[in-house]
Design a protein around this motif. Structure first.
Motif, PDB file in Angstrom:
ATOM      1  N   GLN A   3     -40.340  18.213  15.983  1.00 32.62           N
ATOM      2  CA  GLN A   3     -39.942  16.945  16.582  1.00 32.62           C
ATOM      3  C   GLN A   3     -38.483  16.673  16.266  1.00 32.62           C
ATOM      4  O   GLN A   3     -38.054  16.858  15.120  1.00 32.62           O
ATOM      5  CB  GLN A   3     -40.813  15.806  16.060  1.00 32.62           C
ATOM      6  N   LEU A   4     -37.746  16.231  17.267  1.00 33.65           N
ATOM      7  CA  LEU A   4     -36.337  15.916  17.114  1.00 33.65           C
ATOM      8  C   LEU A   4     -36.116  14.474  17.551  1.00 33.65           C
ATOM      9  O   LEU A   4     -36.524  14.092  18.653  1.00 33.65           O
ATOM     10  CB  LEU A   4     -35.484  16.857  17.964  1.00 33.65           C
ATOM     11  N   VAL A   5     -35.464  13.710  16.706  1.00 32.81           N
ATOM     12  CA  VAL A   5     -35.224  12.298  17.011  1.00 32.81           C
ATOM     13  C   VAL A   5     -33.741  12.006  16.848  1.00 32.81           C
ATOM     14  O   VAL A   5     -33.202  12.116  15.738  1.00 32.81           O
ATOM     15  CB  VAL A   5     -36.053  11.373  16.103  1.00 32.81           C
ATOM     16  N   ALA A  24     -34.879  16.314  12.295  1.00 31.78           N
ATOM     17  CA  ALA A  24     -35.877  17.315  12.687  1.00 31.78           C
ATOM     18  C   ALA A  24     -37.054  17.294  11.734  1.00 31.78           C
ATOM     19  O   ALA A  24     -36.898  17.144  10.523  1.00 31.78           O
ATOM     20  CB  ALA A  24     -35.242  18.697  12.702  1.00 31.78           C
ATOM     21  N   SER A  25     -38.229  17.446  12.283  1.00 36.04           N
ATOM     22  CA  SER A  25     -39.436  17.542  11.457  1.00 36.04           C
ATOM     23  C   SER A  25     -40.354  18.596  12.043  1.00 36.04           C
ATOM     24  O   SER A  25     -40.223  18.982  13.208  1.00 36.04           O
ATOM     25  CB  SER A  25     -40.150  16.194  11.392  1.00 36.04           C
ATOM     26  N   GLY A  26     -41.269  19.060  11.236  1.00 32.32           N
ATOM     27  CA  GLY A  26     -42.180  20.100  11.683  1.00 32.32           C
ATOM     28  C   GLY A  26     -41.939  21.382  10.915  1.00 32.32           C
ATOM     29  O   GLY A  26     -41.471  21.370   9.786  1.00 32.32           O
ATOM     30  N   ARG A  27     -42.227  22.491  11.558  1.00 32.26           N
ATOM     31  CA  ARG A  27     -42.106  23.761  10.851  1.00 32.26           C
ATOM     32  C   ARG A  27     -40.636  24.089  10.577  1.00 32.26           C
ATOM     33  O   ARG A  27     -39.742  23.606  11.235  1.00 32.26           O
ATOM     34  CB  ARG A  27     -42.739  24.881  11.670  1.00 32.26           C
ATOM     35  N   THR A  28     -40.421  24.920   9.591  1.00 37.43           N
ATOM     36  CA  THR A  28     -39.059  25.275   9.220  1.00 37.43           C
ATOM     37  C   THR A  28     -38.499  26.295  10.205  1.00 37.43           C
ATOM     38  O   THR A  28     -39.244  27.055  10.830  1.00 37.43           O
ATOM     39  CB  THR A  28     -39.005  25.843   7.803  1.00 37.43           C
ATOM     40  N   LYS A  76     -31.937  17.243   4.326  1.00 34.09           N
ATOM     41  CA  LYS A  76     -32.489  16.151   5.117  1.00 34.09           C
ATOM     42  C   LYS A  76     -32.989  16.616   6.478  1.00 34.09           C
ATOM     43  O   LYS A  76     -33.462  15.805   7.280  1.00 34.09           O
ATOM     44  CB  LYS A  76     -31.432  15.064   5.316  1.00 34.09           C
ATOM     45  N   ASN A  77     -32.847  17.919   6.756  1.00 30.35           N
ATOM     46  CA  ASN A  77     -33.238  18.441   8.077  1.00 30.35           C
ATOM     47  C   ASN A  77     -32.599  17.635   9.198  1.00 30.35           C
ATOM     48  O   ASN A  77     -33.261  17.278  10.186  1.00 30.35           O
ATOM     49  CB  ASN A  77     -34.758  18.437   8.241  1.00 30.35           C
ATOM     50  N   THR A  78     -31.339  17.340   9.046  1.00 28.98           N
ATOM     51  CA  THR A  78     -30.638  16.490   9.999  1.00 28.98           C
ATOM     52  C   THR A  78     -29.346  17.155  10.442  1.00 28.98           C
ATOM     53  O   THR A  78     -28.626  17.738   9.627  1.00 28.98           O
ATOM     54  CB  THR A  78     -30.350  15.110   9.395  1.00 28.98           C
TER      55      THR A  78
END
Length: 127
Positions: A3-5, A24-28, A76-78
């Motif tokens: 997911q990307l927001v 970003a969230s979900g798998r790496t 932060k996966n950002t």
């Protein structure tokens, strides 16, 4: 699933700055590229900038080179897009996207090579 927001869009005067974020969230996907694209009314979607999660290599469209900076915060996966010296022609909906695994370690400029997209954030630059 990924997911990307996006966030950070808005209205700014010409010459101003904005910073967009893409969480970003979900798998790496440590070997993937992340890209920013934009689409103005009546125009085709165009590549703006891209970055590799691993190593941080970047690539920019000529139209934004020297004005925009893409960066990432792995913890932060950002992914961020710092936009300076904005022009009215930068007005568009901006999208972040993740490149497909099969093009790992490259930064594609064609949207077809990206498989996950955010919902977009509006950037409006007034003259």
């Amino acid at each position: 699933q990924v997911q990307l927001v996006e966030s950070g869009g808005g209205l700014v005067q010409a010459g101003g700055s904005l910073r967009l974020s893409c969480a970003a969230s979900g798998r790496t996907f440590s070997s993937a590229a992340m890209g920013w694209f934009r689409q103005a009314p009546g125009k085709e979607r165009e590549f703006v900038a891209g970055i590799l999660w691993s190593g941080g290599r970047t690539y920019y469209a000529d139209s934004v080179k020297g004005r925009f900076t893409i960066s990432r915060d792995n913890a932060k996966n950002t992914v961020y897009l710092q936009m300076n010296s904005l022009k009215p022609e930068d007005t568009a909906v901006y999208y972040c996207a993740k490149a497909r695994d099969r093009v790992a370690l490259t930064i594609p400029t064609a949207g077809d090579f990206y498989d996950y997209w955010g919902q977009g954030t509006q950037v409006t630059v007034s003259s």
